[in-house]
Scaffold this motif. Structure first.
Motif, PDB file in Angstrom:
ATOM      1  N   THR A 169       0.829  -1.204   0.000  1.00 14.96           N
ATOM      2  CA  THR A 169       0.000   0.000   0.000  1.00 14.96           C
ATOM      3  C   THR A 169       0.869   1.263   0.000  1.00 14.96           C
ATOM      4  OG1 THR A 169      -1.706  -1.195   1.207  1.00 14.96           O
ATOM      5  CG2 THR A 169      -1.838   1.193   1.268  1.00 14.96           C
ATOM      6  N   ASP A 170       0.310   2.347  -0.482  1.00 16.59           N
ATOM      7  CA  ASP A 170       0.968   3.655  -0.460  1.00 16.59           C
ATOM      8  C   ASP A 170       1.517   3.917   0.945  1.00 16.59           C
ATOM      9  OD1 ASP A 170       1.802   6.231  -0.606  1.00 16.59           O
ATOM     10  OD2 ASP A 170      -0.108   7.064  -1.267  1.00 16.59           O
ATOM     11  N   GLU A 171       2.789   4.297   1.019  1.00 15.04           N
ATOM     12  CA  GLU A 171       3.450   4.461   2.303  1.00 15.04           C
ATOM     13  C   GLU A 171       2.815   5.529   3.188  1.00 15.04           C
ATOM     14  OE1 GLU A 171       7.665   4.550   2.559  1.00 15.04           O
ATOM     15  OE2 GLU A 171       7.936   3.365   0.745  1.00 15.04           O
ATOM     16  N   THR A 172       2.127   6.473   2.604  1.00 11.20           N
ATOM     17  CA  THR A 172       1.507   7.510   3.437  1.00 11.20           C
ATOM     18  C   THR A 172       0.479   6.911   4.385  1.00 11.20           C
ATOM     19  OG1 THR A 172      -0.105   7.952   1.682  1.00 11.20           O
ATOM     20  CG2 THR A 172       1.875   9.323   1.732  1.00 11.20           C
ATOM     21  N   ALA A 173      -0.150   5.808   3.970  1.00 10.69           N
ATOM     22  CA  ALA A 173      -1.124   5.146   4.845  1.00 10.69           C
ATOM     23  C   ALA A 173      -0.431   4.513   6.050  1.00 10.69           C
ATOM     24  CB  ALA A 173      -1.897   4.085   4.063  1.00 10.69           C
ATOM     25  N   ASP A 175       2.026   5.776   7.700  1.00  9.17           N
ATOM     26  CA  ASP A 175       2.374   6.792   8.703  1.00  9.17           C
ATOM     27  C   ASP A 175       1.397   6.772   9.871  1.00  9.17           C
ATOM     28  OD1 ASP A 175       4.529   7.634   7.206  1.00  9.17           O
ATOM     29  OD2 ASP A 175       3.421   9.243   6.216  1.00  9.17           O
ATOM     30  N   ILE A 235       9.911   3.435  11.161  1.00  3.79           N
ATOM     31  CA  ILE A 235      10.181   4.178   9.919  1.00  3.79           C
ATOM     32  C   ILE A 235      11.476   3.688   9.276  1.00  3.79           C
ATOM     33  CG2 ILE A 235      10.704   6.456   8.970  1.00  3.79           C
ATOM     34  CD1 ILE A 235       8.900   7.625  11.205  1.00  3.79           C
ATOM     35  N   ARG A 238      10.998   0.366   7.464  1.00  6.09           N
ATOM     36  CA  ARG A 238       9.815   0.293   6.611  1.00  6.09           C
ATOM     37  C   ARG A 238      10.086  -0.440   5.297  1.00  6.09           C
ATOM     38  NH1 ARG A 238       6.072   5.473   5.686  1.00  6.09           N
ATOM     39  NH2 ARG A 238       5.714   5.057   7.904  1.00  6.09           N
TER      40      ARG A 238
END
Length: 355
Positions: A169-173, A175, A235, A238
């Motif tokens: 999934t998009d890494e921003t999710a 966070d 982080i 990741r």
């Protein structure tokens, strides 16, 4: 705190049971595979909402039946609590305290505090980290509903984060999940640190007594990541987590270490020494729970005496005064010779008779 009464219906090999227990020592004896452990298991379920042997309700329900029922009556001072657990073959479980349904199993913790000691627990030092984490979590959940809630939330977030990692999934999710995982993880680390500190003080004193002051015991908490670095490590790892599809750091990888006279008991301790560590831990839990709650827990000993040498058997038998203890055993001679105020129950093919 004492268990006054236990009632079972269609529980494993027990069709029907209704017994009053002594506030002192209760012994369930008989040959192996007659149902003695089933009785202790049902009490443990009323403390934790789960069996120590299986997660599948159908395995607990008597063969040929669709459901099973447990009722436990617990006394604290001048008050009593009634715990009811209804098990169904479709794995649904109903729990009620004083006839009020419990929506979350965490609400059950603390109603009755139980220390369960089985032959499998004697392998705690030798087994893998997951068993030692489970050991910490069971005791902490009984001491704190807040801890139980934090642990539940942590594993829910961990499961969702792992699902995101596997789906790339998009890494921003991630966070948001990292922030939440660290939030609850830090709370768990702090509680585990305090728990092990308090446990260590008591376990060391008991261990010294058992070994006639020849050995000291250190219980050390081994966190996978520190509280201050939790989010940073998530982080940092990741890319690795995305590659493997799983979370590589966190409290789900914590461990405990045990040292006898400064030497790691898992790697260098004899079987006798490792068993003494486990015995010290269990008896230390009794003291710790009493200091935190004001009540002695109920001690369940599932055929442990037969697994220990004579000196350790006698130490246990002399340590269970002033605490309700429920013992399973194939024989009763040693118990009769060393303990007064004992109530005996004979178990055969799931039928329990007062001796």
């Amino acid at each position: 705190m004492v268990i006054k009464n236990l009632s079972l219906i269609d529980y494993r090999n027990i069709e029907k049971l209704n017994i009053d227990l002594s506030p002192d020592v209760n012994v369930f004896y008989g040959d192996n595979a007659q149902g003695k452990t089933n009785i202790l298991e049902s009490m443990y379920m009323c403390a934790t909402g789960r069996s120590q042997r299986t997660h599948i309700s159908k395995e607990i329900i008597r063969f040929g039946c669709d459901s099973a029922h447990i009722q436990l009556i617990v006394a604290k001072d001048n008050f009593t609590d009634k715990i009811n657990i209804h098990l169904k073959s479709n794995n649904k479980k109903g729990i009620a305290i004083n006839n009020i349904p419990v929506r979350n199993v965490n609400e059950l913790f603390g109603t009755v505090n139980i220390i369960f000691f089985s032959p499998e627990d004697l392998l705690l030092v030798k087994e893998g980290p997951s068993q030692r984490r489970k050991y910490m979590d069971i005791e902490l959940c009984q001491l704190s509903k807040i801890y139980a809630d934090n642990l539940s939330r942590y594993y829910k977030i961990l499961k969702e984060r792992n699902a995101l990692l596997k789906n790339k999934t998009d890494e921003t999710a991630l966070d948001v999940y990292d922030l939440q995982l660290a939030k609850y993880g830090v709370k768990i680390i702090n509680d585990r640190t305090e728990f092990v500190k308090n446990l260590n003080e008591r376990a060391d004193n008991i261990h010294r007594d058992i070994t006639s002051q020849k050995e000291n015991l250190q219980v050390k908490y081994v966190p996978n990541v520190s509280a201050v670095d939790f989010e940073k490590k998530l982080i940092k790892n990741r890319d690795k987590d995305i590659f493997y599809g799983t979370t590589s750091v966190g409290v789900h990888k914590d461990d405990l270490s045990f040292y006898i006279n400064g030497v790691n008991a898992r790697d260098f301790g004899s079987q006798g020494q490792q068993r003494t560590v486990c015995l010290s831990l269990k008896l230390a839990e009794v003291e710790l729970i009493e200091s935190k709650t004001g009540y002695k827990p109920v001690l369940l000993l599932d055929d442990v005496l037969s697994e220990l040498d004579r000196s350790r058997q006698l130490y246990i038998l002399h340590s269970i005064k002033n605490i309700q203890t429920i013992i399973t055993s194939t024989g009763i001679d040693d118990i009769k010779d060393n303990i007064s105020d004992v109530k005996f129950f004979y178990v055969k093919n799931g039928v329990v008779s007062e001796y």
